[in-house]
Design an enzyme around this catalytic site. Structure first.
Site, short mmCIF file in Angstrom:
data_model
loop_
_atom_site.label_atom_id
_atom_site.label_comp_id
_atom_site.label_asym_id
_atom_site.label_seq_id
_atom_site.Cartn_x
_atom_site.Cartn_y
_atom_site.Cartn_z
N SER A 5 0.87 -1.19 0.00
CA SER A 5 0.00 0.00 0.00
C SER A 5 0.90 1.23 0.00
CB SER A 5 -0.88 0.02 1.25
OG SER A 5 -1.43 1.31 1.44
N TYR A 65 -1.64 -0.48 10.15
CA TYR A 65 -1.69 -0.79 8.71
C TYR A 65 -0.38 -0.35 8.04
CZ TYR A 65 -3.68 -1.09 3.98
OH TYR A 65 -3.94 -1.41 2.66
P1 NDP Z 1 -11.24 -6.62 0.34
O1 NDP Z 1 -11.61 -6.46 1.77
O2 NDP Z 1 -12.16 -6.13 -0.71
O3 NDP Z 1 -10.92 -8.17 0.03
C1 NDP Z 1 -10.05 -8.83 0.91
C2 NDP Z 1 -9.79 -10.24 0.43
O4 NDP Z 1 -8.89 -10.84 1.36
C3 NDP Z 1 -11.04 -11.09 0.41
O5 NDP Z 1 -10.92 -12.07 -0.60
C4 NDP Z 1 -11.01 -11.75 1.79
O6 NDP Z 1 -11.63 -13.02 1.89
C5 NDP Z 1 -9.51 -11.94 2.00
N1 NDP Z 1 -9.21 -11.97 3.42
C6 NDP Z 1 -9.39 -11.00 4.35
N2 NDP Z 1 -9.03 -11.44 5.57
C7 NDP Z 1 -8.62 -12.72 5.40
C8 NDP Z 1 -8.15 -13.73 6.26
N3 NDP Z 1 -8.04 -13.53 7.58
N4 NDP Z 1 -7.83 -14.94 5.73
C9 NDP Z 1 -7.96 -15.19 4.41
N5 NDP Z 1 -8.41 -14.27 3.53
C10 NDP Z 1 -8.73 -13.06 4.03
O7 NDP Z 1 -9.81 -5.93 0.21
P2 NDP Z 1 -9.06 -5.27 -1.05
O8 NDP Z 1 -9.28 -6.08 -2.24
O9 NDP Z 1 -9.34 -3.82 -1.06
O10 NDP Z 1 -7.53 -5.42 -0.55
C11 NDP Z 1 -6.64 -6.39 -1.04
C12 NDP Z 1 -5.23 -5.98 -0.68
O11 NDP Z 1 -4.96 -4.68 -1.25
C13 NDP Z 1 -5.00 -5.83 0.82
O12 NDP Z 1 -3.72 -6.32 1.15
C14 NDP Z 1 -5.07 -4.33 1.04
O13 NDP Z 1 -4.33 -3.92 2.16
C15 NDP Z 1 -4.47 -3.83 -0.26
N6 NDP Z 1 -4.80 -2.44 -0.57
C16 NDP Z 1 -6.11 -2.07 -0.79
C17 NDP Z 1 -6.40 -0.74 -1.06
C18 NDP Z 1 -7.78 -0.25 -1.29
O14 NDP Z 1 -7.97 0.99 -1.32
N7 NDP Z 1 -8.76 -1.11 -1.48
C19 NDP Z 1 -5.34 0.27 -1.10
C20 NDP Z 1 -4.02 -0.23 -0.86
C21 NDP Z 1 -3.78 -1.54 -0.61
P3 NDP Z 1 -13.19 -13.15 2.37
O15 NDP Z 1 -13.99 -12.69 1.18
O16 NDP Z 1 -13.39 -14.59 2.66
O17 NDP Z 1 -13.37 -12.26 3.55
#
Ligand code: NDP
Length: 246
Positions: free
Chosen positions: A141, A155
């Site tokens: 990020s 974070y």
């Molecule tokens: P979402 O919350 O939309 O999706 C998260 C995904 O990760 C889902 O598939 C979820 O599975 C999975 N997940 C969450 N917790 C766990 C866990 N404990 N074990 C296994 N799987 C897990 O997040 P984003 O797509 O926005 O984020 C993805 C990555 O991008 C992250 O690392 C985030 O920090 C990073 N990011 C996002 C930004 C944004 O603005 N969106 C900006 C910068 C970085 P389930 O559906 O089963 O919960």
């Protein structure tokens, strides 16, 4: 496009958001896709059907990133089902917004386990059998380097940690022709940070292009880093953030 034909991709957190977009893109360019999820079983099964419809293999594995052992088992299951992983995308992550004045040690441990330890565990296990030409792509990020709001310390810590771990792996694995790079998104429209959410207006205003990014834009960059054309890019940190850090 079949640029990644016969390659196996493993994505942590592929049921929703950025991970789901990367899973679809990798399938579109011909790769088999294994991905994990924690709670979204229905969405994960729907993703499997959608990916299989493109003619590649798909595997959804329930594995809580809070538990490093589950992450290791998930990698092992993907390897035994599809074969060695060529491309590892460390994507699953959580975002907790809390000031140091309100934070607890449990908050620290949750972020540390999901956002850092699980990335270490997945990479440690995947590289055991990763062939030459392999790719490690970590979704970090911009908050690794830049924190324009209060409450982001855990974070930011976690994203700074995975940034430096991934850069270090470029050194560890370079002689095996495996690259390791970090994609650092700015605000991207997902459930984690919806473009209609409470922070959207202020974050949008901070970008140069005055809009949120789309998960598909992150997926395009991930697919490029996975391609043979990107074999000289390693140890790089690439922001894709609409200019929020300018
Ligand atoms: P979402 O919350 O939309 O999706 C998260 C995904 O990760 C889902 O598939 C979820 O599975 C999975 N997940 C969450 N917790 C766990 C866990 N404990 N074990 C296994 N799987 C897990 O997040 P984003 O797509 O926005 O984020 C993805 C990555 O991008 C992250 O690392 C985030 O920090 C990073 N990011 C996002 C930004 C944004 O603005 N969106 C900006 C910068 C970085 P389930 O559906 O089963 O919960």
């Amino acid at each position: 496009m079949t640029e990644l034909q016969r390659k196996n991709v493993f994505i942590s957190g592929g049921s929703r958001g950025i991970g789901a977009a990367i899973a679809k893109k990798m399938a579109e360019v011909g790769a088999n896709v294994a991905f994990t999820y924690s709670k979204s079983q229905e969405q994960a099964q729907a993703m499997v059907k959608e990916i299989e419809a493109t003619g590649v293999k798909a595997l959804a594995i329930q594995a809580d990133a809070m538990e490093a052992e589950q992450v290791i088992l998930a990698i092992q299951k993907a390897v035994s089902t599809l074969g060695a992983i060529n491309i590892l995308v460390n994507n699953a992550g959580i975002f907790e917004l809390k000031s140091i004045t309100e934070s607890t040690l449990e908050d620290y441990e949750r972020t540390e386990k999901v956002n850092i330890k699980s990335v270490f565990a997945a990479t440690m296990e995947a590289v055991k059998s990763m062939p030459a030409g392999g790719r490690i792509i970590t979704i970090g990020s911009v908050n690794a380097d830049f924190i324009p709001f209060a409450g982001g310390s855990l974070y930011a810590m976690s994203k700074a940690a995975v940034q430096m771990m991934t850069k270090s792996w470029a050194r560890d694995l370079g002689d095996r022709k495996i690259t390791a790079n970090v994609i650092q998104p700015g605000p991207i429209d997902t459930d984690l940070n919806p473009a209609s959410g409470a922070f959207a207006e202020s974050l949008t205003a901070m970008t140069a292009i005055k809009r949120y990014g789309k998960p598909e834009e992150i997926a395009e960059l991930a697919a490029f880093l996975a391609s043979p054309e990107a074999s000289n890019i390693t140890g790089s940190v690439i922001n894709i953030d609409g200019g929020i850090t300018v």
